[in-house]
Design a protein around this motif. Structure first.
Motif, mmCIF file in Angstrom:
data_model
loop_
_atom_site.group_PDB
_atom_site.id
_atom_site.type_symbol
_atom_site.label_atom_id
_atom_site.label_comp_id
_atom_site.label_asym_id
_atom_site.label_seq_id
_atom_site.Cartn_x
_atom_site.Cartn_y
_atom_site.Cartn_z
ATOM 1 N N UNK A 1 30.846 -26.875 -2.814
ATOM 2 C CA UNK A 1 29.846 -25.832 -2.974
ATOM 3 C C UNK A 1 29.218 -25.877 -4.357
ATOM 4 N N UNK A 2 28.262 -24.997 -4.588
ATOM 5 C CA UNK A 2 27.563 -24.984 -5.855
ATOM 6 C C UNK A 2 26.389 -25.932 -5.839
ATOM 7 N N UNK A 3 25.726 -26.047 -6.954
ATOM 8 C CA UNK A 3 24.536 -26.883 -7.057
ATOM 9 C C UNK A 3 24.892 -28.359 -6.943
ATOM 10 N N UNK A 4 23.928 -29.147 -6.495
ATOM 11 C CA UNK A 4 24.093 -30.591 -6.371
ATOM 12 C C UNK A 4 25.280 -30.974 -5.512
ATOM 13 N N UNK A 5 25.482 -30.218 -4.429
ATOM 14 C CA UNK A 5 26.576 -30.571 -3.524
ATOM 15 C C UNK A 5 26.289 -31.923 -2.906
ATOM 16 N N UNK A 6 27.314 -32.757 -2.821
ATOM 17 C CA UNK A 6 27.143 -34.095 -2.283
ATOM 18 C C UNK A 6 27.983 -34.311 -1.055
ATOM 19 N N UNK A 7 29.154 -34.944 -1.249
ATOM 20 C CA UNK A 7 29.973 -35.394 -0.135
ATOM 21 C C UNK A 7 30.455 -34.249 0.741
ATOM 22 N N UNK A 8 30.345 -34.466 2.047
ATOM 23 C CA UNK A 8 30.957 -33.597 3.037
ATOM 24 C C UNK A 8 32.270 -34.222 3.468
ATOM 25 N N UNK B 1 28.569 -20.229 3.016
ATOM 26 C CA UNK B 1 28.898 -20.211 1.596
ATOM 27 C C UNK B 1 29.879 -19.048 1.430
#
Lengths: 115, 112
Positions: free
Chosen positions: A97-104, A50
């Motif tokens: 980044x941040x909350x509720x990160x989804x797609x990589x 992070x």
């Protein structure tokens, strides 16, 4: 927009030699990941950053692997000394980044062959 | 930690038929389930994802279903085409900051 860039794409070394992989994430993505992908297997997390802080490195073999992400942008993964079993594809990924990160968002990977 | 199992490991289908890939997970706290497609020599790319507050999600020919009680989720591809040939990975994550755990992958081959 440029995607995640990794280099080198391919590397062949003899065992006991050092090797380094470089990753440039998508601009603005604070989270950066290094994954290991063995042939016929899913990616396995080695380390997650992070910004410049390594927040999850529990799967990184610290006796021979090291990583850094100076200034919170580019990252380098190093293996010293390399062993035969390190032959694999090393994938870098990033996410906003941040909350509720989804797609990589993955890079093309660096394929390492240790002889 | 989370453990994700994926079946089958290989799947061969005729063009136009449907393909179904199933995954189970162990951590009941998992709440995010993405599917990635990886063509030979290419990077994994997200094709669809689902969160635990919904049971099904569709996007054109692909759909994902989630059964939280049974702790399994599935990818459905309808009207398969040769370009659907790839390795598909399911994954699960326990929370917004948890580790994304991937399954071992399913090699899908669509024959004309």
């Amino acid at each position: 927009e440029a995607g995640v860039v990794q280099s080198p794409r391919y590397k062949i070394i003899e065992k006991k030699q050092p090797v380094a992989f470089w990753c440039n994430p998508i601009s603005g993505h604070n989270t950066l990941y290094w994954y290991l992908q063995n042939l016929g297997q899913g990616p396995e997390l080695l380390i997650r950053y992070e910004n410049e802080e390594a927040v999850d490195d529990s799967q990184l073999p610290k006796d021979r692997f090291s990583a850094e992400r100076l200034k919170g942008v580019d990252s380098t993964l190093k293996i010293q000394p390399a062993e035969l079993g390190d032959s694999a594809v090393y994938l870098c990924a990033s996410s906003p980044g941040g909350a509720n990160t989804g797609e990589l968002f993955f890079g093309e990977g660096s394929r390492l062959t240790v002889l | 930690g989370e453990n994700v199992e994926q079946h089958p490991s290989t799947l061969s289908v005729q063009e136009g038929d449907s393909a179904v890939i199933k995954c189970t997970y162990s951590d009941s706290a998992s709440n995010y389930f993405p599917w990635y497609k990886q063509e030979l020599g290419k990077r994994p790319q997200l094709i669809i994802d689902i969160r635990s507050n919904v049971g099904e999600k569709k996007d054109q020919r692909i759909a994902v279903t989630l059964n939280k009680t049974a702790k399994h989720f599935s990818l459905h591809i309808t009207e398969t085409q040769p370009e659907d040939s790839a390795v598909y990975f399911c994954a699960a994550k326990a929370d917004s900051w948890g580790k994304l755990q991937f399954g071992a992958g399913t090699q899908v081959v669509v024959t004309p």
